[in-house]
Design a protein around this motif. Structure first.
Motif, PDB file in Angstrom:
ATOM      1  N   ASP A  70      53.912  44.733  39.789  1.00  0.00           N
ATOM      2  CA  ASP A  70      53.601  43.525  40.574  1.00  0.00           C
ATOM      3  C   ASP A  70      52.625  43.871  41.700  1.00  0.00           C
ATOM      4  N   HIS A  71      52.831  45.032  42.331  1.00  0.00           N
ATOM      5  CA  HIS A  71      51.905  45.467  43.381  1.00  0.00           C
ATOM      6  C   HIS A  71      50.499  45.665  42.805  1.00  0.00           C
ATOM      7  N   CYS A  72      50.420  46.324  41.656  1.00  0.00           N
ATOM      8  CA  CYS A  72      49.108  46.583  41.035  1.00  0.00           C
ATOM      9  C   CYS A  72      48.390  45.277  40.725  1.00  0.00           C
ATOM     10  N   GLU A  73      49.143  44.311  40.211  1.00  0.00           N
ATOM     11  CA  GLU A  73      48.537  43.010  39.893  1.00  0.00           C
ATOM     12  C   GLU A  73      48.001  42.341  41.163  1.00  0.00           C
ATOM     13  N   ALA A  74      48.765  42.458  42.263  1.00  0.00           N
ATOM     14  CA  ALA A  74      48.336  41.849  43.525  1.00  0.00           C
ATOM     15  C   ALA A  74      47.067  42.532  44.055  1.00  0.00           C
ATOM     16  N   ILE A  75      46.995  43.850  43.919  1.00  0.00           N
ATOM     17  CA  ILE A  75      45.800  44.576  44.382  1.00  0.00           C
ATOM     18  C   ILE A  75      44.575  44.133  43.580  1.00  0.00           C
ATOM     19  N   LEU A  76      44.750  43.980  42.269  1.00  0.00           N
ATOM     20  CA  LEU A  76      43.621  43.505  41.438  1.00  0.00           C
ATOM     21  C   LEU A  76      43.179  42.109  41.864  1.00  0.00           C
ATOM     22  N   ALA A  77      44.153  41.256  42.198  1.00  0.00           N
ATOM     23  CA  ALA A  77      43.817  39.891  42.633  1.00  0.00           C
ATOM     24  C   ALA A  77      43.004  39.941  43.926  1.00  0.00           C
ATOM     25  N   VAL A  78      43.408  40.805  44.857  1.00  0.00           N
ATOM     26  CA  VAL A  78      42.685  40.920  46.132  1.00  0.00           C
ATOM     27  C   VAL A  78      41.296  41.516  45.881  1.00  0.00           C
ATOM     28  N   LEU A  79      41.237  42.505  45.012  1.00  0.00           N
ATOM     29  CA  LEU A  79      39.945  43.127  44.679  1.00  0.00           C
ATOM     30  C   LEU A  79      38.965  42.073  44.138  1.00  0.00           C
ATOM     31  N   GLU A  80      39.468  41.233  43.262  1.00  0.00           N
ATOM     32  CA  GLU A  80      38.576  40.286  42.573  1.00  0.00           C
ATOM     33  C   GLU A  80      38.337  39.013  43.366  1.00  0.00           C
ATOM     34  N   ARG A  81      39.372  38.532  44.107  1.00  0.00           N
ATOM     35  CA  ARG A  81      39.247  37.185  44.677  1.00  0.00           C
ATOM     36  C   ARG A  81      39.554  37.114  46.169  1.00  0.00           C
ATOM     37  N   GLY A  82      39.867  38.267  46.797  1.00  0.00           N
ATOM     38  CA  GLY A  82      40.213  38.248  48.220  1.00  0.00           C
ATOM     39  C   GLY A  82      39.016  37.860  49.079  1.00  0.00           C
ATOM     40  N   GLU A  83      39.323  37.340  50.270  1.00  0.00           N
ATOM     41  CA  GLU A  83      38.256  36.936  51.190  1.00  0.00           C
ATOM     42  C   GLU A  83      37.918  38.095  52.108  1.00  0.00           C
ATOM     43  N   ARG A  84      36.647  38.335  52.308  1.00  0.00           N
ATOM     44  CA  ARG A  84      36.195  39.441  53.159  1.00  0.00           C
ATOM     45  C   ARG A  84      36.927  39.421  54.522  1.00  0.00           C
ATOM     46  N   GLY A  85      37.453  40.577  54.904  1.00  0.00           N
ATOM     47  CA  GLY A  85      38.088  40.701  56.215  1.00  0.00           C
ATOM     48  C   GLY A  85      39.517  40.202  56.278  1.00  0.00           C
ATOM     49  N   ARG A  86      40.065  39.689  55.150  1.00  0.00           N
ATOM     50  CA  ARG A  86      41.390  39.075  55.195  1.00  0.00           C
ATOM     51  C   ARG A  86      42.486  40.090  54.854  1.00  0.00           C
ATOM     52  N   THR A  87      43.633  39.878  55.472  1.00  0.00           N
ATOM     53  CA  THR A  87      44.825  40.691  55.201  1.00  0.00           C
ATOM     54  C   THR A  87      45.777  39.880  54.332  1.00  0.00           C
TER      55      THR A  87
END
Ligand code: NAD
Ligand code: DAU
Length: 342
Positions: A225-242
């Motif tokens: 689940d953590h790995c999936e979340a990291i991929l989501a942030v890598l692909e779709r996260g907003e610059r500078g966001r936590t």
């Protein structure tokens, strides 16, 4: 996308390689790892000669090497760290070296290799940067706005690294996101962490060393689940966001211990109460609402008892992996941490 992954021979890193390559996209990974005590190439032995994967032995504090590798890649996922709280209490200096200086070196290398700030940098961090929640306020959860208040040398070093990433975003416009995740469990976790330690001790017929009153609470998340979340942030996260990541799966240590004992067919006589961890954080609990709302991620593999049972089964089925890990230098650490109690 070609990803530079740091720390890919550790627990989460090796699961990330397997998860990301298995996810089916057009993805390749360069894994840079110094192979410290917790880095183990055997964690990825099953990959064989998959040509989407390359291993480079090296240290994240090597600026030239990092700039060269970042230059070859489209994105960075930064996981390399000293990761164990108890070791940071014994000696904090390696934590400052790798977690603080190493992260700054990577940021410097990123700026050198990517002056236009095009490459996404995901900094994998921990919920421990937020400090500790009280047991009598179950309504309180860590959000991304919770003030940073680390309590252990490990947590302080990770908080410092988070601040360095934020400073690089603010000052230089680096294209970074930060993830703060709760306790992970799953295969290939180094058996200094509570779940693999307790499970492998029981398989060996040894007791499990439970700290203090056992009432401390952690929010358990399956590593996939953590790995999936990291991929989501890598692909779709907003610059500078936590983004906070958690399992909605709070358990006290005594409850966790009882579940492990029950699944493995043991009773309370296998619990060895030991002196508490100094400064032991009472409770961690994550509000993962932001990543759910903005990136559509929820934990789908973390539900107990099934996920715990499967993890225990993996350690039962792979004794050659953890028996090798638990020999050698591990024994000296175990003796220093627990004496002959457990
Ligand atoms: P781990 O200790 O299993 O793996 C760390 C890896 O980093 C190892 O392969 C090690 O060889 C490598 N490494 C250490 N120093 C290095 C250096 N100077 N240069 C290059 N490589 C180096 O740790 P883990 O549990 O897999 O944690 C990975 C990351 O996730 C860490 O940043 C940790 O803070 C974070 N995190 C862990 C958890 C958890 O529950 N395990 C939860 C949230 C966040
Ligand atoms: O919350 C995320 C963090 O989770 C990560 O950032 C860290 O890298 C990871 O190590 C983990 O930190 P913890 O300190 O919570 O994990 P650990 O497995 O060491 O301990 C979990 C709980 O179990 C904690 O309350 C202490 C307790 N414990 C641990 C050990 C090793 C025991 O009771 N006995 C033990 O022998």
């Amino acid at each position: 996308m070609k990803i530079l992954l740091t720390g890919g021979c550790g627990f989460i890193g090796s699961n990330f390689v397997r998860f990301a390559l298995g996810a089916g996209g057009d993805l390749s990974i360069v894994n840079l790892d110094a192979l410290t005590y917790s880095g183990n190439p055997e964690n990825l032995a099953d990959l064989g000669d998959d040509n989407r994967y390359r291993f480079v032995k090296g240290d994240i504090r090597d600026l030239d090497l990092m700039a060269e590798l970042i230059g070859e890649c489209d994105a960075v996922v930064h996981m390399a760290a000293e990761s164990h709280v108890d070791r940071s209490i014994i000696d904090a200096r390696p934590f400052i070296q790798t977690n603080v200086l190493g992260t700054q070196t990577l940021l410097d290398a990123l700026r050198r290799a990517d002056p236009g700030n095009d490459k996404r940098f995901v900094h994998v961090s921990t919920d421990e940067v937020y400090g500790s929640l009280p047991l009598d306020r179950p309504d309180l959860l860590f959000t991304e706005d919770t003030p940073t208040d680390p309590k252990s040398p490990y947590a302080a070093s990770k908080a410092a690294s988070d601040f360095l990433v934020r400073a690089a975003v603010h000052t230089f416009g680096v294209n970074a996101c930060i993830t703060n995740c709760s306790n992970n469990f799953g295969p290939y976790q180094f058996p200094e962490k509570v779940i693999p330690l307790f499970v492998t001790n029981l398989i060996e017929g040894k007791k499990v060393p439970l700290y203090g009153d056992g009432l401390n609470v952690r929010d358990w998340l399956h590593v996939d689940d953590h790995c999936e979340a990291i991929l989501a942030v890598l692909e779709r996260g907003e610059r500078g966001r936590t983004y906070n990541i958690g399992g909605n799966n709070e358990r006290s240590n005594i409850d966790l211990t009882h579940q492990i004992l029950a699944i493995m067919g043991f009773g309370d006589e296998m619990i060895q109460p030991v002196k508490d961890r100094p400064g032991h954080d009472r409770r961690y609990a994550i509000d993962a609402g932001r990543i759910e709302r903005e990136l559509g991620w929820t934990p789908s593999r973390s539900a107990w008892p099934l996920a715990l049972r499967e993890t225990i089964a993996w350690y039962k089925d792979n004794p050659q992996w953890w028996r090798r890990v638990k020999s050698g230098a591990y024994r000296a650490y175990y003796e220093q941490q627990y004496g002959s109690k457990a």
